[in-house]
Design an enzyme around this catalytic site. Sequence first.
Site, PDB file in Angstrom:
ATOM      1  N   ASP A  10       1.465   4.515   2.096  1.00 19.08           N
ATOM      2  CA  ASP A  10       1.133   5.003   3.432  1.00 19.08           C
ATOM      3  C   ASP A  10       0.234   6.237   3.291  1.00 19.08           C
ATOM      4  O   ASP A  10       0.072   6.779   2.186  1.00 19.08           O
ATOM      5  CB  ASP A  10       2.429   5.322   4.190  1.00 19.08           C
ATOM      6  CG  ASP A  10       2.243   5.288   5.693  1.00 19.08           C
ATOM      7  OD1 ASP A  10       1.639   4.315   6.195  1.00 19.08           O
ATOM      8  OD2 ASP A  10       2.694   6.226   6.366  1.00 19.08           O
ATOM      9  N   ASP A  36       0.840  -1.195   0.000  1.00 21.39           N
ATOM     10  CA  ASP A  36       0.000   0.000   0.000  1.00 21.39           C
ATOM     11  C   ASP A  36       0.873   1.242   0.000  1.00 21.39           C
ATOM     12  O   ASP A  36       2.061   1.185   0.303  1.00 21.39           O
ATOM     13  CB  ASP A  36      -0.873   0.026   1.261  1.00 21.39           C
ATOM     14  CG  ASP A  36      -0.021   0.034   2.525  1.00 21.39           C
ATOM     15  OD1 ASP A  36       0.307   1.127   3.010  1.00 21.39           O
ATOM     16  OD2 ASP A  36       0.348  -1.054   3.016  1.00 21.39           O
TER      17      ASP A  36
END
Length: 291
Positions: A211, A209
């Site tokens: 952040d 992902d």
Amino acid sequence: MSGWTLGIIGGSGLYEIDGLEGTEEIAVETPWGAPSDKLVRGHIGDVSLVFLPRHGKGHRLTPSTVPYRANIDALKRLGCTDVLSISACGSLQEAYAPGDFVMPDQFIDRTVSRDNSFFGPGMVAHVSMADPICERLSAMAGDAAEAAGVKVHRGGTYLVIDGPQFSSRAESFLYRQWGCDIIGMTNMPEAKLAREAELPYATMAMVTDYDCWREETDAVSVTNVLEVMQKNANAAKQAIAGIVKTLQGVERTGSPQGIETCLDYAMITAPDARDPAMLAKLDAVAGRLLV
């Protein structure tokens, strides 16, 4: 055998290694308590492997309750010559996209609640962490990940936080200002302990992902992470197979960085001031120097 015994610490989503032969589950007792789970030892061709799921099977342990000292001691006790860490991470840079792998060469340790050394009162040692990653192992792992079809970033700074919460936006912006590339919760004190145990260590960090600094995307959540994690885990298994293939028939020699002898220059406590109880706990980690 080739002389390689590769310890693999499986991170989130990686709980086994495909293709292991002659497998046995081993419950290891260490002076630092029990490791995260039973270790699985086996071989692929002439390469020995020891696998340990960092969070335990079923992901039972939080990042700060992982028994890092016991894990590294157990790998050393079972004869591992090198340790490859597999871990999920978040990205702090636009170029490091979900699904990419990163082979970091530096860490910033922001953990505060973990036992981060095998040494202490009665036996003091100071190892160098200037270059915390084994360059040879990291290069082989990166090559294997690329061969598996993954985009690999060579080098980078891994910022380690306690968790288990993800970072705030303010923290995420700060870490980017520091020049950090990825963020995770598990590689410290793991890397420090591996160095104290004179084990060449490398990290294969799998980006799951962006952040929360990246405001145009949703903030990181477990639901989003799990979807990418499964794809990453499959690629990591292919990369592990590739590393083992590289090691086949190649006789292991010492790390070019001299990691296996780093304690020669680290222990400072005078022999007559050393605590016998502490020395007994260091039998696996530093036994070659304390006999």
